[in-house]
Design an enzyme around this catalytic site. Structure first.
Site, PDB file in Angstrom:
ATOM      1  N   THR A 102       0.868  -1.174   0.000  1.00  0.00           N
ATOM      2  CA  THR A 102       0.000   0.000   0.000  1.00  0.00           C
ATOM      3  C   THR A 102       0.903   1.222   0.000  1.00  0.00           C
ATOM      4  O   THR A 102       1.648   1.449   0.961  1.00  0.00           O
ATOM      5  CB  THR A 102      -0.904   0.000   1.248  1.00  0.00           C
ATOM      6  OG1 THR A 102      -1.711  -1.187   1.228  1.00  0.00           O
ATOM      7  CG2 THR A 102      -1.799   1.230   1.279  1.00  0.00           C
ATOM      8  N   LYS A 177      -6.584   1.659  -4.045  1.00  0.00           N
ATOM      9  CA  LYS A 177      -6.375   1.067  -2.717  1.00  0.00           C
ATOM     10  C   LYS A 177      -6.749   2.074  -1.622  1.00  0.00           C
ATOM     11  O   LYS A 177      -7.360   1.713  -0.625  1.00  0.00           O
ATOM     12  CB  LYS A 177      -4.925   0.615  -2.562  1.00  0.00           C
ATOM     13  CG  LYS A 177      -4.607  -0.029  -1.210  1.00  0.00           C
ATOM     14  CD  LYS A 177      -5.399  -1.318  -0.983  1.00  0.00           C
ATOM     15  CE  LYS A 177      -5.217  -1.881   0.421  1.00  0.00           C
ATOM     16  NZ  LYS A 177      -4.075  -2.756   0.573  1.00  0.00           N
TER      17      LYS A 177
END
Length: 195
Positions: A102, A177
């Site tokens: 991430t 994301k």
């Protein structure tokens, strides 16, 4: 850059819960998994599963043209790629690096440009589905980056993801994301209202 994947040499950096799930499924799909992690117990675990542990990023880079990184965030990604004994200076040209971390979308765009100057393609491929999804091979993968590199990466990603999406230019995966994380937060807050 050719559009074929050799099924014998996929590098994997980061053998935490997500990386272990990916490794298990890559091995099931007959990829040879050459793995590196800073923890010796993780390397021992990979060997027990039938993978090939290596003691350094340099040794990993000498054996593969495709690398998957399952470290946590932008900072760890930067360290793996450009820190001391960084991956980028060790990989051969036209390699593909798949980063499943991430990361900040702005960082991803900048990283893609930097790697391109080194002749290496970035596939930004954050995942959702948790450690259980990684182990079951059912992760959702939000991919972005060079489309040719993504197609090279697709069969690798499909080994541990049941929903593999190409979303466009580098950074689009990271942006999705972020949205996914925000929506998860909203859903958790809404569920809490009913308890």
């Amino acid at each position: 850059m050719t559009n074929e994947v050799t099924r014998t040499s996929i590098g994997l950096i980061g053998l935490g819960a997500m990386g272990r799930g990916a490794a298990i499924n890559l091995l099931k799909h007959k990829f040879e998994v050459i793995g590196f992690d800073v923890r010796k117990e993780s390397l021992d675990w990979l060997q027990e599963q039938g993978g090939v542990p290596v003691p350094s990023i340099e040794q990993l880079a000498s054996k593969v043209k495709i690398v998957i990184s399952f470290v946590v965030n932008s900072e760890q990604t930067e360290s793996v790629l450009y820190g001391n004994s960084g991956l980028i200076e060790k990989l051969s040209k036209e390699s593909v690096v798949i980063v499943c971390s991430t990361m900040d979308p702005t960082y991803v765009k900048n990283l893609c440009e930097r790697m391109s100057k080194d002749g290496i393609a970035l596939v930004d491929a954050p995942v959702t589905g948790g450690a259980s999804g990684a182990m079951k091979g059912t992760l959702t993968i939000m991919g972005s980056g060079d489309p040719t590199a993504f197609e090279i990466a697709r069969p690798v990603l499909a080994a541990f993801g049941s929903n593999v999406y190409y979303l466009g230019a580098a950074g689009a995966g990271a942006q999705m994301k972020v949205l996914n994380q925000l929506l998860c937060g909203v859903h958790l807050a809404a569920a809490g209202e009913w308890s």
